[in-house]
Design an enzyme around this catalytic site. Sequence first.
Site, mmCIF file in Angstrom:
data_model
loop_
_atom_site.group_PDB
_atom_site.id
_atom_site.type_symbol
_atom_site.label_atom_id
_atom_site.label_comp_id
_atom_site.label_asym_id
_atom_site.label_seq_id
_atom_site.Cartn_x
_atom_site.Cartn_y
_atom_site.Cartn_z
ATOM 1 N N TYR A 80 0.832 -1.218 0.000
ATOM 2 C CA TYR A 80 0.000 0.000 0.000
ATOM 3 C C TYR A 80 0.863 1.263 0.000
ATOM 4 O O TYR A 80 0.636 2.187 -0.787
ATOM 5 C CB TYR A 80 -0.927 -0.031 1.222
ATOM 6 C CG TYR A 80 -1.517 1.305 1.598
ATOM 7 C CD1 TYR A 80 -2.520 1.894 0.829
ATOM 8 C CD2 TYR A 80 -1.052 2.003 2.721
ATOM 9 C CE1 TYR A 80 -3.043 3.130 1.170
ATOM 10 C CE2 TYR A 80 -1.584 3.231 3.074
ATOM 11 C CZ TYR A 80 -2.572 3.793 2.290
ATOM 12 O OH TYR A 80 -3.085 5.025 2.619
HETATM 13 P P1 NAP Z 1 -12.725 5.460 2.826
HETATM 14 O O1 NAP Z 1 -13.816 5.817 3.765
HETATM 15 O O2 NAP Z 1 -12.409 4.006 2.626
HETATM 16 O O3 NAP Z 1 -13.074 6.120 1.412
HETATM 17 C C1 NAP Z 1 -12.391 5.808 0.251
HETATM 18 C C2 NAP Z 1 -13.239 6.263 -0.921
HETATM 19 O O4 NAP Z 1 -12.545 5.916 -2.135
HETATM 20 C C3 NAP Z 1 -14.625 5.601 -0.976
HETATM 21 O O5 NAP Z 1 -15.628 6.567 -1.104
HETATM 22 C C4 NAP Z 1 -14.573 4.759 -2.237
HETATM 23 O O6 NAP Z 1 -15.758 4.702 -2.960
HETATM 24 C C5 NAP Z 1 -13.543 5.518 -3.055
HETATM 25 N N1 NAP Z 1 -13.032 4.652 -4.119
HETATM 26 C C6 NAP Z 1 -12.516 3.405 -4.003
HETATM 27 N N2 NAP Z 1 -12.256 2.910 -5.225
HETATM 28 C C7 NAP Z 1 -12.634 3.857 -6.116
HETATM 29 C C8 NAP Z 1 -12.641 3.914 -7.533
HETATM 30 N N3 NAP Z 1 -12.235 2.891 -8.297
HETATM 31 N N4 NAP Z 1 -13.091 5.043 -8.126
HETATM 32 C C9 NAP Z 1 -13.545 6.076 -7.379
HETATM 33 N N5 NAP Z 1 -13.572 6.080 -6.024
HETATM 34 C C10 NAP Z 1 -13.124 4.961 -5.409
HETATM 35 O O7 NAP Z 1 -11.359 6.171 3.193
HETATM 36 P P2 NAP Z 1 -10.970 7.115 4.431
HETATM 37 O O8 NAP Z 1 -11.001 6.322 5.669
HETATM 38 O O9 NAP Z 1 -11.727 8.389 4.316
HETATM 39 O O10 NAP Z 1 -9.421 7.372 4.089
HETATM 40 C C11 NAP Z 1 -9.077 8.067 2.907
HETATM 41 C C12 NAP Z 1 -7.675 7.670 2.503
HETATM 42 O O11 NAP Z 1 -6.747 8.113 3.483
HETATM 43 C C13 NAP Z 1 -7.428 6.170 2.430
HETATM 44 O O12 NAP Z 1 -7.867 5.632 1.215
HETATM 45 C C14 NAP Z 1 -5.931 6.076 2.604
HETATM 46 O O13 NAP Z 1 -5.262 6.096 1.350
HETATM 47 C C15 NAP Z 1 -5.570 7.344 3.368
HETATM 48 N N6 NAP Z 1 -5.058 7.076 4.725
HETATM 49 C C16 NAP Z 1 -5.744 6.256 5.559
HETATM 50 C C17 NAP Z 1 -5.281 6.008 6.846
HETATM 51 C C18 NAP Z 1 -6.077 5.166 7.811
HETATM 52 O O14 NAP Z 1 -5.670 5.046 8.992
HETATM 53 N N7 NAP Z 1 -7.170 4.588 7.413
HETATM 54 C C19 NAP Z 1 -4.078 6.594 7.280
HETATM 55 C C20 NAP Z 1 -3.385 7.430 6.398
HETATM 56 C C21 NAP Z 1 -3.892 7.660 5.129
HETATM 57 P P3 NAP Z 1 -17.075 3.912 -2.450
HETATM 58 O O15 NAP Z 1 -17.675 4.775 -1.398
HETATM 59 O O16 NAP Z 1 -17.903 3.806 -3.675
HETATM 60 O O17 NAP Z 1 -16.613 2.581 -1.927
#
Ligand code: NAP
Length: 221
Positions: A127
Site C-alpha cells: 500500500y
Molecule cells: P474510505 O472511507 O475508505 O473512502 C475511500 C473512498 O474511495 C470511498 O468513497 C470509495 O468509494 C472511493 N473509491 C474506491 N475505489 C474507487 C474507484 N475505483 N473510483 C472512485 N472512487 C473509489 O477512506 P478514508 O477512511 O476516508 O481514508 C481516505 C484515505 O486516506 C485512504 O484511502 C488512505 O489512502 C488514506 N489514509 C488512511 C489512513 C487510515 O488510517 N485509514 C491513514 C493514512 C492515510 P465507495 O464509497 O464507492 O466505496
Amino acid sequence: MDKVLIIGANGKTGRILAFKLKNHEQYVPVAMVRDKEQVAYFEKEGIKTVLGDLEKDLNHAFEGIDKVIFAAGSGSKTGKEKTLSVDKEGAIKTITLSAQKKIKKYVMLSSRGAENAEKVDGSMQHYLLAKKAADEQLKKSGLNHAIVRPGRLTDGPFTGKIKVDAVLNDKGDISREDVAEVLIFMLDENIKGNQVFGILSGEVEIPAAIPLFLKSGQAVV
Ligand code: NAP
C-alpha cells in the site's frame, strides 16, 4: 469561487470534505462518486456530483474544475490488485488529467510512511509503495501541489490542533475531521511552493501550525 473536485467523496474523509467545502466562502465542492446511488446523499444537501471511477475514463470529471483533493482509496478489504489500480494507477491518472487541464492546485491525501515505503516490513508495504508512487508522480507533474501524510485516521471529533513534521517518526492518530481541515487549508494558492509533510493530532492550531512549519522546516508540536 474555485470549484474543487473531491475524488473519493463518498468515503469517510471525502464526505467531511464535501460538507466543509459546501460551507466555505472560497470554494464550491464537486463530489466525485462512482455509483449512481451515492448521488442523492450529496444532491439533497445541494452539493454537486459527478460520476467517476478511478479504474475507468475520467476525462469528463475534470471539466470546469479549478482544484482537486484526492481522498480516495481501495481500502483494506480489497486485494493487492486494487491497491495498484486505485491507489497507484487511479491516482496517477488524476494527476495526468489535472496537469492537462491546468488545475490550479492538487492536494493529495497520502499516508505516514509513504516516504520510506521501501523500508517498511509487512502488509503495509504494498500500500505504501502505491501511495509513494502516486506522490512521486505528483511531485514531477508540474502541478502546484501539497502532499499531506497523516497517521492513523480516526472518527474522533474535530480539534483543529495538529503536530506537523516533514517526516513523522512517531506513530499516532488524527481525526478525519482534522485531516479534512488541513487538506482544505492547503488548497490555498497563496501558500507558495509545493509542500510535503506529515500530520498527527497535536497542540497547535492548524492555521498557525502549517505556516510555522513551512517557514521553519522544523517540527511543530
Ligand atoms: P474510505 O472511507 O475508505 O473512502 C475511500 C473512498 O474511495 C470511498 O468513497 C470509495 O468509494 C472511493 N473509491 C474506491 N475505489 C474507487 C474507484 N475505483 N473510483 C472512485 N472512487 C473509489 O477512506 P478514508 O477512511 O476516508 O481514508 C481516505 C484515505 O486516506 C485512504 O484511502 C488512505 O489512502 C488514506 N489514509 C488512511 C489512513 C487510515 O488510517 N485509514 C491513514 C493514512 C492515510 P465507495 O464509497 O464507492 O466505496
